[in-house]
Design an enzyme around this catalytic site. Sequence first.
Site, PDB file in Angstrom:
ATOM      1  CB  CYS A 125      -0.848  -0.009   0.941  1.00  0.00           C
ATOM      2  SG  CYS A 125      -1.962  -1.370   1.270  1.00  0.00           S
ATOM      3  CG  HIS A 266      -3.183   3.341   1.962  1.00  0.00           C
ATOM      4  ND1 HIS A 266      -3.560   2.742   0.726  1.00  0.00           N
ATOM      5  CD2 HIS A 266      -3.206   2.329   2.828  1.00  0.00           C
ATOM      6  CE1 HIS A 266      -4.095   1.553   1.036  1.00  0.00           C
ATOM      7  NE2 HIS A 266      -3.791   1.279   2.010  1.00  0.00           N
ATOM      8  CG  ASN A 296      -6.991  -0.797   1.104  1.00  0.00           C
ATOM      9  OD1 ASN A 296      -6.049  -0.489   0.410  1.00  0.00           O
ATOM     10  ND2 ASN A 296      -6.612  -1.097   2.614  1.00  0.00           N
TER      11      ASN A 296
HETATM   12  O1  UT7 Z   1      -4.128  -1.303   3.566  1.00  0.00           O
HETATM   13  C1  UT7 Z   1      -3.586  -1.857   4.608  1.00  0.00           C
HETATM   14  C2  UT7 Z   1      -4.273  -3.018   4.778  1.00  0.00           C
HETATM   15  N1  UT7 Z   1      -5.425  -3.115   5.453  1.00  0.00           N
HETATM   16  C3  UT7 Z   1      -5.965  -2.376   6.403  1.00  0.00           C
HETATM   17  O2  UT7 Z   1      -5.603  -1.224   6.507  1.00  0.00           O
HETATM   18  C4  UT7 Z   1      -7.046  -3.049   7.390  1.00  0.00           C
HETATM   19  C5  UT7 Z   1      -6.837  -2.730   8.759  1.00  0.00           C
HETATM   20  N2  UT7 Z   1      -7.779  -3.354   9.740  1.00  0.00           N
HETATM   21  C6  UT7 Z   1      -9.284  -3.142   9.536  1.00  0.00           C
HETATM   22  O3  UT7 Z   1      -9.640  -2.258   8.723  1.00  0.00           O
HETATM   23  C7  UT7 Z   1     -10.188  -3.805  10.296  1.00  0.00           C
HETATM   24  O4  UT7 Z   1      -9.194  -4.850  11.254  1.00  0.00           O
HETATM   25  C8  UT7 Z   1     -11.348  -4.703   9.429  1.00  0.00           C
HETATM   26  C9  UT7 Z   1     -12.114  -3.738   8.815  1.00  0.00           C
HETATM   27  C10 UT7 Z   1     -10.572  -5.764   8.622  1.00  0.00           C
HETATM   28  C11 UT7 Z   1     -12.012  -5.586  10.614  1.00  0.00           C
HETATM   29  O5  UT7 Z   1     -12.688  -4.689  11.252  1.00  0.00           O
HETATM   30  P1  UT7 Z   1     -12.499  -4.843  13.200  1.00  0.00           P
HETATM   31  O6  UT7 Z   1     -13.248  -3.865  13.620  1.00  0.00           O
HETATM   32  O7  UT7 Z   1     -11.235  -4.985  13.321  1.00  0.00           O
HETATM   33  O8  UT7 Z   1     -13.517  -6.406  13.039  1.00  0.00           O
HETATM   34  P2  UT7 Z   1     -12.821  -7.732  13.846  1.00  0.00           P
HETATM   35  O9  UT7 Z   1     -11.748  -8.435  12.695  1.00  0.00           O
HETATM   36  O10 UT7 Z   1     -12.274  -7.447  15.172  1.00  0.00           O
HETATM   37  O11 UT7 Z   1     -13.829  -8.739  13.908  1.00  0.00           O
HETATM   38  C12 UT7 Z   1     -15.325  -8.177  14.656  1.00  0.00           C
HETATM   39  C13 UT7 Z   1     -16.295  -9.128  14.524  1.00  0.00           C
HETATM   40  C14 UT7 Z   1     -16.076 -10.682  14.557  1.00  0.00           C
HETATM   41  O12 UT7 Z   1     -16.919 -11.137  14.990  1.00  0.00           O
HETATM   42  P3  UT7 Z   1     -16.742 -12.101  16.726  1.00  0.00           P
HETATM   43  O13 UT7 Z   1     -15.626 -12.500  16.894  1.00  0.00           O
HETATM   44  O14 UT7 Z   1     -16.737 -10.613  17.382  1.00  0.00           O
HETATM   45  O15 UT7 Z   1     -18.106 -12.483  16.724  1.00  0.00           O
HETATM   46  C15 UT7 Z   1     -15.781 -10.925  13.157  1.00  0.00           C
HETATM   47  O16 UT7 Z   1     -15.963 -12.299  12.873  1.00  0.00           O
HETATM   48  O17 UT7 Z   1     -17.166  -8.701  13.193  1.00  0.00           O
HETATM   49  C16 UT7 Z   1     -16.787 -10.205  12.454  1.00  0.00           C
HETATM   50  N3  UT7 Z   1     -16.766  -9.929  10.914  1.00  0.00           N
HETATM   51  C17 UT7 Z   1     -17.884  -9.441  10.271  1.00  0.00           C
HETATM   52  N4  UT7 Z   1     -18.932  -9.281  10.551  1.00  0.00           N
HETATM   53  C18 UT7 Z   1     -19.764  -8.869   9.477  1.00  0.00           C
HETATM   54  C19 UT7 Z   1     -15.597  -9.447  10.315  1.00  0.00           C
HETATM   55  N5  UT7 Z   1     -15.688  -9.451   9.128  1.00  0.00           N
HETATM   56  C20 UT7 Z   1     -17.164  -9.253   9.078  1.00  0.00           C
HETATM   57  C21 UT7 Z   1     -17.971  -8.920   7.882  1.00  0.00           C
HETATM   58  N6  UT7 Z   1     -19.414  -8.760   8.133  1.00  0.00           N
HETATM   59  N7  UT7 Z   1     -17.491  -8.533   6.713  1.00  0.00           N
END
Ligand code: UT7
Length: 339
Positions: A125, A266, A296
């Site tokens: 990125c 970014h 992204n």
């Molecule tokens: O360009 C650089 C590359 N990447 C980034 O910048 C990404 C940086 N990270 C993020 O943007 C975030 O971590 C994400 C958007 C990827 C995920 O958001 P989060 O708030 O960190 O969610 P999480 O992974 O902590 O998951 C929270 C909950 C989980 O359920 P439980 O375990 O609490 O029951 C996940 O299973 O949300 C669930 N979950 C979803 N639910 C609905 C994860 N993805 C989804 C989804 N829809 N698409």
Amino acid sequence: MSSEAAPLPALPFGIRIAGTGSAVPDQVLTNRDFEKIVDTSDEWIFQRTGIRERRVCDPLKEGTFTLSRDAVARALEAAKMKASELDFIICATCTSEMGCPSTSCRIAGALGAAPAAAFDLVAACSGFVYALNVGESLVRAGRAKNVAVVGCDALSGHVDYCERTVSILFGDAAGAAILTRDTDTTKGCIYQSMGADGSNWHSLYIPRRPQEVAECDRNNGIRLGFLQMDGREVFKFAVTKFREVIEDAMAKTGLKVDDIGQVICHQSNARIIEAAREKIGFRHDQVYVNIDRFGNSSAGSVGLCFDQLMQAGKIQPGKPIIFVAFGGGLTWASSVWRI
Ligand code: UT7
């Protein structure tokens, strides 16, 4: 350690951004489309990421090569320059279709840039800002007069659409800029930094063979060839690094919040951008956000934002702009310019 340094010494010449260009696929993938593929909702995706839709390639007719070629062609047109006038083409991408030749060589071939040197650079990125800094350094060192830099990723071909946390984030895009040596010494880059911390490489990676799967992922049912991401780890890194990199650039150049025209950053996640904007105190109109429409796009995002701002007439001559990016590697970079 990073290569963060003192402000760049003044030059007897300027470096002008002569033109910008971008390219995105026509095909739109909305959050509603994801609702039909995985257990998710438009509301969850928008609240956690700020994304409503993203563009994705039709793999039969487009990809990293076609998008980056089109972005460079448009930037050359805006610069009123022929490809044959270029000395270098630098393409930043981690989704090159072929290991050899480089995407840059294919762009050079398609646009008629021979004998310009052409090479790819991988900084995920952070790629566009890395390429901008390397291109600027070549002009600064007197090795080149005209350089095309392009950042492009087509991660739609590398995400597992059955996996809901990673797939919803990414879109495909390319953004390019033409750098040229100029007699106007008021124009150019006044500060740049680049850094990496490879110890956390497994936060974001694409393993192709079983032996490349990180120790921590051995029991995670990894699918080879697809992007793996520890979202929470990358989020923590990005929130901290984004702010640090901007504050470093402002401290080293002595620029204050009100001096800055635009922060072109970014588009990782709207929450990451908003956290940094608020902490540093930028107004909303100083930090361009298009993640709602394009997701992204990894190395494509900063160049795409830059071109959209240029097209909209939102880059004011004389007001410094800061490019900033961070991502896989883990890597980060900044570049401060007077346009
Ligand atoms: O360009 C650089 C590359 N990447 C980034 O910048 C990404 C940086 N990270 C993020 O943007 C975030 O971590 C994400 C958007 C990827 C995920 O958001 P989060 O708030 O960190 O969610 P999480 O992974 O902590 O998951 C929270 C909950 C989980 O359920 P439980 O375990 O609490 O029951 C996940 O299973 O949300 C669930 N979950 C979803 N639910 C609905 C994860 N993805 C989804 C989804 N829809 N698409």
